[in-house]
Design a protein around this motif. Structure first.
Motif, PDB file in Angstrom:
ATOM      1  N   ASP A   9      67.931  45.379  67.509  1.00 46.63           N
ATOM      2  CA  ASP A   9      67.007  46.336  66.905  1.00 46.63           C
ATOM      3  C   ASP A   9      65.775  45.652  66.330  1.00 46.63           C
ATOM      4  N   ASP A  16      65.160  51.125  65.951  1.00 42.58           N
ATOM      5  CA  ASP A  16      66.540  50.877  65.550  1.00 42.58           C
ATOM      6  C   ASP A  16      67.433  51.838  66.316  1.00 42.58           C
ATOM      7  N   SER A  18      70.561  52.610  66.094  1.00 44.11           N
ATOM      8  CA  SER A  18      71.459  53.445  65.302  1.00 44.11           C
ATOM      9  C   SER A  18      70.729  54.672  64.773  1.00 44.11           C
ATOM     10  N   SER A 111      74.431  42.061  67.443  1.00 43.41           N
ATOM     11  CA  SER A 111      73.750  43.131  66.729  1.00 43.41           C
ATOM     12  C   SER A 111      74.640  43.739  65.658  1.00 43.41           C
ATOM     13  N   SER A 113      74.532  46.829  65.062  1.00 44.77           N
ATOM     14  CA  SER A 113      74.769  48.208  65.477  1.00 44.77           C
ATOM     15  C   SER A 113      76.106  48.298  66.214  1.00 44.77           C
TER      16      SER A 113
END
Length: 217
Positions: A9, A16, A18, A111, A113
């Motif tokens: 991200d 981003d 998410s 990451s 995420s």
């Protein structure tokens, strides 16, 4: 072989994932878009300040997926990656990945995420090795919980070390690219740290340390 590690991200993509997925869950009718995104954005502000409790964010962001099968979610993530994520992939990121491949480096995305987002995005970039936040599945459906060490802040280092040991690799000659102060523990661990469109705290640290600073578009 040397490992070239990339955050996702705001490093490989201009956004981003998410947050973008949370917006999509609103479009799907899984959440109330206004209230859910208000809370998401509050927590993302804490992330940018290096103050987010990732456990809290994951509990919040995964709750709408509880009771849904991985196959159901995967069926929806694929078109979302194509429509929402592909247009915001940094072209400079693709060039950097290609350069490391040419050098014979092993490419890894790590990451903070969820893996259900990170893995298909990495796949679109031609990367099949990923460390991300793993999701708990009970009786064939997502429980809304995570499993294992969260790949966040020092957790990224811990998970990477486990991966290196399992793969018979090491950090000799390794590179890591990130935009965030949250990744300072890992940036300080590798031989070749790179900062990409860094936040103010990371920018100051990079300047003091003499790290390469990239402005990717």
């Amino acid at each position: 072989m040397p490992v070239a590690i990339f955050d996702l991200d705001e490093t490989l993509i201009d956004g981003d994932c998410s947050t973008l997925w949370c917006e999509h869950m609103g479009r799907l009718g899984w959440v109330d878009p206004e209230s859910f995104m208000r809370r998401n954005n509050e927590m993302m502000d804490a992330y940018k300040a290096g103050e987010l409790a990732m456990e809290d964010y994951m509990a919040f962001s995964l709750e709408p997926m509880a009771g849904r099968t991985p196959e159901e979610v995967e069926h929806l993530v694929g078109p979302w990656v194509e429509d929402v994520i592909e247009p915001i992939i940094f072209s400079d990121a693709c060039k950097a990945i290609a350069e490391h491949r040419t050098q014979g480096d092993r490419i890894l995305v790590i990451s903070a995420s969820s893996v259900h987002l990170v893995a298909p995005i990495a796949e679109r970039l031609g990367i099949d090795e990923v460390l991300a936040i793993d999701l708990d599945v009970q009786h064939g459906v997502y429980s809304g919980a995570t499993t294992g060490t969260l790949t966040y802040q020092q957790g990224k280092v811990a998970r990477l070390m486990q991966w290196l040991d399992a793969e018979g690799e090491n950090l000799e000659g390794a590179s890591f690219y990130s935009d965030s102060r949250n990744d300072l523990p890992l940036l300080q661990t590798v031989d070749h740290p790179h900062v990409v469109n860094p936040d103010p705290v990371l920018l100051e640290h990079a300047r003091e340390a003499g790290w390469p600073i990239h402005h990717w578009k």
